[in-house]
Design a protein around this motif. Structure first.
Motif, PDB file in Angstrom:
ATOM      1  N   LEU A  31     -64.970  22.608  44.029  1.00 49.83           N
ATOM      2  CA  LEU A  31     -64.206  22.259  42.828  1.00 49.83           C
ATOM      3  C   LEU A  31     -64.919  22.749  41.563  1.00 49.83           C
ATOM      4  CD1 LEU A  31     -63.277  18.569  43.786  1.00 49.83           C
ATOM      5  CD2 LEU A  31     -61.914  20.657  44.133  1.00 49.83           C
ATOM      6  N   GLY A  32     -65.753  23.775  41.717  1.00 48.99           N
ATOM      7  CA  GLY A  32     -66.549  24.259  40.601  1.00 48.99           C
ATOM      8  C   GLY A  32     -65.761  24.734  39.398  1.00 48.99           C
ATOM      9  N   ALA A  57     -90.309  21.812  31.340  1.00 47.92           N
ATOM     10  CA  ALA A  57     -90.003  22.985  30.517  1.00 47.92           C
ATOM     11  C   ALA A  57     -89.945  24.262  31.347  1.00 47.92           C
ATOM     12  CB  ALA A  57     -91.045  23.112  29.409  1.00 47.92           C
ATOM     13  N   SER A  58     -90.524  24.237  32.542  1.00 50.45           N
ATOM     14  CA  SER A  58     -90.548  25.428  33.391  1.00 50.45           C
ATOM     15  C   SER A  58     -89.145  25.885  33.792  1.00 50.45           C
ATOM     16  CB  SER A  58     -91.381  25.167  34.650  1.00 50.45           C
ATOM     17  OG  SER A  58     -90.843  24.093  35.400  1.00 50.45           O
ATOM     18  N   VAL A  59     -88.157  25.002  33.673  1.00 52.45           N
ATOM     19  CA  VAL A  59     -86.800  25.409  34.045  1.00 52.45           C
ATOM     20  C   VAL A  59     -86.278  26.486  33.100  1.00 52.45           C
ATOM     21  CG1 VAL A  59     -86.290  23.124  34.995  1.00 52.45           C
ATOM     22  CG2 VAL A  59     -85.632  23.647  32.646  1.00 52.45           C
ATOM     23  N   LEU A  60     -86.934  26.648  31.952  1.00 51.41           N
ATOM     24  CA  LEU A  60     -86.512  27.650  30.974  1.00 51.41           C
ATOM     25  C   LEU A  60     -87.251  28.969  31.148  1.00 51.41           C
ATOM     26  CD1 LEU A  60     -86.438  25.439  27.752  1.00 51.41           C
ATOM     27  CD2 LEU A  60     -84.598  25.830  29.400  1.00 51.41           C
ATOM     28  N   ALA A  61     -88.109  29.060  32.150  1.00 52.22           N
ATOM     29  CA  ALA A  61     -88.978  30.232  32.310  1.00 52.22           C
ATOM     30  C   ALA A  61     -88.203  31.536  32.432  1.00 52.22           C
ATOM     31  CB  ALA A  61     -89.880  30.044  33.528  1.00 52.22           C
ATOM     32  N   GLY A  62     -87.020  31.487  32.995  1.00 52.48           N
ATOM     33  CA  GLY A  62     -86.262  32.720  33.207  1.00 52.48           C
ATOM     34  C   GLY A  62     -85.467  33.186  32.007  1.00 52.48           C
ATOM     35  N   LEU A  63     -85.509  32.455  30.911  1.00 52.20           N
ATOM     36  CA  LEU A  63     -84.731  32.813  29.727  1.00 52.20           C
ATOM     37  C   LEU A  63     -85.519  33.744  28.812  1.00 52.20           C
ATOM     38  CD1 LEU A  63     -83.166  29.380  28.669  1.00 52.20           C
ATOM     39  CD2 LEU A  63     -82.247  31.101  30.252  1.00 52.20           C
ATOM     40  N   THR A  64     -84.806  34.645  28.153  1.00 52.80           N
ATOM     41  CA  THR A  64     -85.422  35.480  27.126  1.00 52.80           C
ATOM     42  C   THR A  64     -85.602  34.642  25.864  1.00 52.80           C
ATOM     43  OG1 THR A  64     -83.313  36.217  26.208  1.00 52.80           O
ATOM     44  CG2 THR A  64     -84.222  37.499  28.050  1.00 52.80           C
ATOM     45  N   GLU A  65     -86.361  35.169  24.912  1.00 53.75           N
ATOM     46  CA  GLU A  65     -86.563  34.448  23.660  1.00 53.75           C
ATOM     47  C   GLU A  65     -85.244  34.247  22.928  1.00 53.75           C
ATOM     48  OE1 GLU A  65     -89.201  32.925  22.321  1.00 53.75           O
ATOM     49  OE2 GLU A  65     -90.127  33.307  24.267  1.00 53.75           O
ATOM     50  N   ARG A  66     -84.377  35.257  22.942  1.00 53.43           N
ATOM     51  CA  ARG A  66     -83.085  35.130  22.289  1.00 53.43           C
ATOM     52  C   ARG A  66     -82.221  34.073  22.976  1.00 53.43           C
ATOM     53  NH1 ARG A  66     -79.952  37.569  18.429  1.00 53.43           N
ATOM     54  NH2 ARG A  66     -81.978  37.464  17.390  1.00 53.43           N
ATOM     55  N   GLU A  67     -82.285  34.026  24.303  1.00 58.49           N
ATOM     56  CA  GLU A  67     -81.506  33.032  25.033  1.00 58.49           C
ATOM     57  C   GLU A  67     -82.002  31.617  24.740  1.00 58.49           C
ATOM     58  OE1 GLU A  67     -80.208  35.917  28.768  1.00 58.49           O
ATOM     59  OE2 GLU A  67     -81.991  34.661  28.911  1.00 58.49           O
ATOM     60  N   ARG A  68     -83.295  31.455  24.596  1.00 64.36           N
ATOM     61  CA  ARG A  68     -83.838  30.136  24.216  1.00 64.36           C
ATOM     62  C   ARG A  68     -83.375  29.751  22.818  1.00 64.36           C
ATOM     63  NH1 ARG A  68     -89.562  28.595  26.627  1.00 64.36           N
ATOM     64  NH2 ARG A  68     -89.517  29.690  28.609  1.00 64.36           N
ATOM     65  N   THR A  79     -77.010  32.390  29.546  1.00 60.41           N
ATOM     66  CA  THR A  79     -77.939  31.262  29.634  1.00 60.41           C
ATOM     67  C   THR A  79     -77.429  30.226  30.629  1.00 60.41           C
ATOM     68  OG1 THR A  79     -78.588  31.608  27.329  1.00 60.41           O
ATOM     69  CG2 THR A  79     -79.136  29.479  28.307  1.00 60.41           C
ATOM     70  N   MET A  80     -76.127  29.959  30.588  1.00 56.80           N
ATOM     71  CA  MET A  80     -75.546  29.001  31.529  1.00 56.80           C
ATOM     72  C   MET A  80     -75.698  29.486  32.969  1.00 56.80           C
ATOM     73  SD  MET A  80     -72.154  27.333  29.753  1.00 56.80           S
ATOM     74  CE  MET A  80     -71.238  28.859  29.621  1.00 56.80           C
ATOM     75  N   VAL A  81     -75.475  30.778  33.176  1.00 57.33           N
ATOM     76  CA  VAL A  81     -75.599  31.338  34.528  1.00 57.33           C
ATOM     77  C   VAL A  81     -77.035  31.204  35.027  1.00 57.33           C
ATOM     78  CG1 VAL A  81     -75.541  33.468  35.868  1.00 57.33           C
ATOM     79  CG2 VAL A  81     -73.668  32.931  34.306  1.00 57.33           C
ATOM     80  N   LYS A  82     -77.995  31.556  34.197  1.00 52.78           N
ATOM     81  CA  LYS A  82     -79.399  31.496  34.602  1.00 52.78           C
ATOM     82  C   LYS A  82     -79.843  30.070  34.927  1.00 52.78           C
ATOM     83  CE  LYS A  82     -81.223  35.611  32.280  1.00 52.78           C
ATOM     84  NZ  LYS A  82     -82.224  36.128  31.308  1.00 52.78           N
ATOM     85  N   LEU A  83     -79.314  29.089  34.198  1.00 55.92           N
ATOM     86  CA  LEU A  83     -79.725  27.699  34.399  1.00 55.92           C
ATOM     87  C   LEU A  83     -78.816  26.947  35.368  1.00 55.92           C
ATOM     88  CD1 LEU A  83     -80.655  26.737  30.727  1.00 55.92           C
ATOM     89  CD2 LEU A  83     -82.198  27.396  32.584  1.00 55.92           C
ATOM     90  N   GLY A  84     -77.762  27.614  35.829  1.00 54.63           N
ATOM     91  CA  GLY A  84     -76.837  26.955  36.740  1.00 54.63           C
ATOM     92  C   GLY A  84     -76.040  25.845  36.077  1.00 54.63           C
ATOM     93  N   LEU A 105     -75.790  22.489  28.844  1.00 59.96           N
ATOM     94  CA  LEU A 105     -76.826  23.165  28.070  1.00 59.96           C
ATOM     95  C   LEU A 105     -77.416  22.216  27.033  1.00 59.96           C
ATOM     96  CD1 LEU A 105     -75.736  26.829  27.222  1.00 59.96           C
ATOM     97  CD2 LEU A 105     -77.360  26.027  28.943  1.00 59.96           C
ATOM     98  N   VAL A 106     -76.549  21.403  26.424  1.00 61.90           N
ATOM     99  CA  VAL A 106     -77.020  20.426  25.444  1.00 61.90           C
ATOM    100  C   VAL A 106     -77.988  19.450  26.107  1.00 61.90           C
ATOM    101  CG1 VAL A 106     -76.340  18.490  23.980  1.00 61.90           C
ATOM    102  CG2 VAL A 106     -74.988  20.585  23.979  1.00 61.90           C
ATOM    103  N   VAL A 107     -77.618  18.957  27.278  1.00 60.81           N
ATOM    104  CA  VAL A 107     -78.470  18.030  28.016  1.00 60.81           C
ATOM    105  C   VAL A 107     -79.833  18.663  28.282  1.00 60.81           C
ATOM    106  CG1 VAL A 107     -78.783  16.795  30.187  1.00 60.81           C
ATOM    107  CG2 VAL A 107     -76.538  16.807  29.093  1.00 60.81           C
TER     108      VAL A 107
END
Length: 221
Positions: free
Chosen positions: A75-76, A149-160, A193-198, A205-207
């Motif tokens: 049901l995604g 904070a490691s969950v953000l490791a795969g993001l670029t600086e712009r994505e952060r 960013t949403m794709v990278k973080l699932g 994303l706000v959470v």
């Protein structure tokens, strides 16, 4: 055509929403549910684009029903907008955690309801006008254990940077103006960013922005 399911134990509320939505050429109301169990069954059968879900319902409340929907990979594509009587109902915060794409107060203006349906179909989080930043700040204050904070490791600086702006309640247009890019570019950054973080949508994303410490309540304007 956007397919909408109504879930509310008050028949007059459902009737009002149905009348408004059914009058739109691009909206189809695929069913009505009077309790959470019925709503869950109809979601699995109808696979609507959006569920307008009341928080308080018999048998299975809206929060539990929303969790079951958002945890089911089959049901995604189904988005849930919670309906509440009060703008700062304590359950709204848990609703966002449960995977809801946003919430609306039941006495919202008809134009806002229609905008909400279209917004969540487009992948945007929906919070009632005038309370977005206040709600986010309150949510942050009630947050449980922070995510690493490691969950953000795969993001670029712009994505952060974009994620932080989403966490501060900015729309794609506002992000675009802040970063001096086009709204399409801003939307692309948010989507990646949403794709990278699932993340299912902007609400998650706000959470994550608060739970990882990327944004803090005191930064809100």
């Amino acid at each position: 055509m956007m397919r909408v399911l109504l879930a509310d134990d008050q028949i007059l509320v459902r009737a009002g929403f149905r009348a408004l939505l059914a009058a739109q050429p691009d909206v189809e109301v695929v069913g009505e549910a009077a309790d959470g169990e019925q709503a869950l069954g109809m979601v699995r059968e109808q696979r609507p684009d959006v569920v307008l879900m009341d928080i308080r319902m018999p048998l299975l409340d809206g929060l539990a029903a929303t969790r079951r929907i958002t945890e089911d990979s089959a049901l995604g594509a189904v988005k849930v907008v919670m309906l509440t009587t009060f703008e700062l109902d304590e359950y709204v915060f848990e609703a966002i955690r449960s995977g809801a794409s946003g919430f609306l107060v039941k006495d919202t203006e008809p134009e806002e309801l229609l905008r909400a349906v279209r917004a969540v179909v487009d992948g945007d989080a929906l919070l009632s006008p005038g309370v977005t930043r206040r709600l986010i700040a309150e949510f942050a204050a009630r947050s449980k254990s922070p995510a690493p904070a490691s969950v953000l490791a795969g993001l670029t600086e712009r994505e952060r940077e974009v994620m932080a702006l989403v966490g501060m309640g900015l729309s794609n247009e506002e992000i675009a103006r802040r970063l001096v890019v086009s709204p399409l570019t801003a939307k692309t950054h948010v989507s990646r960013t949403m794709v990278k973080l699932g993340a299912r949508d902007r609400a998650q994303l706000v959470v994550l922005a608060y739970e990882t410490g990327l944004v803090r309540p005191g930064w809100l304007g």
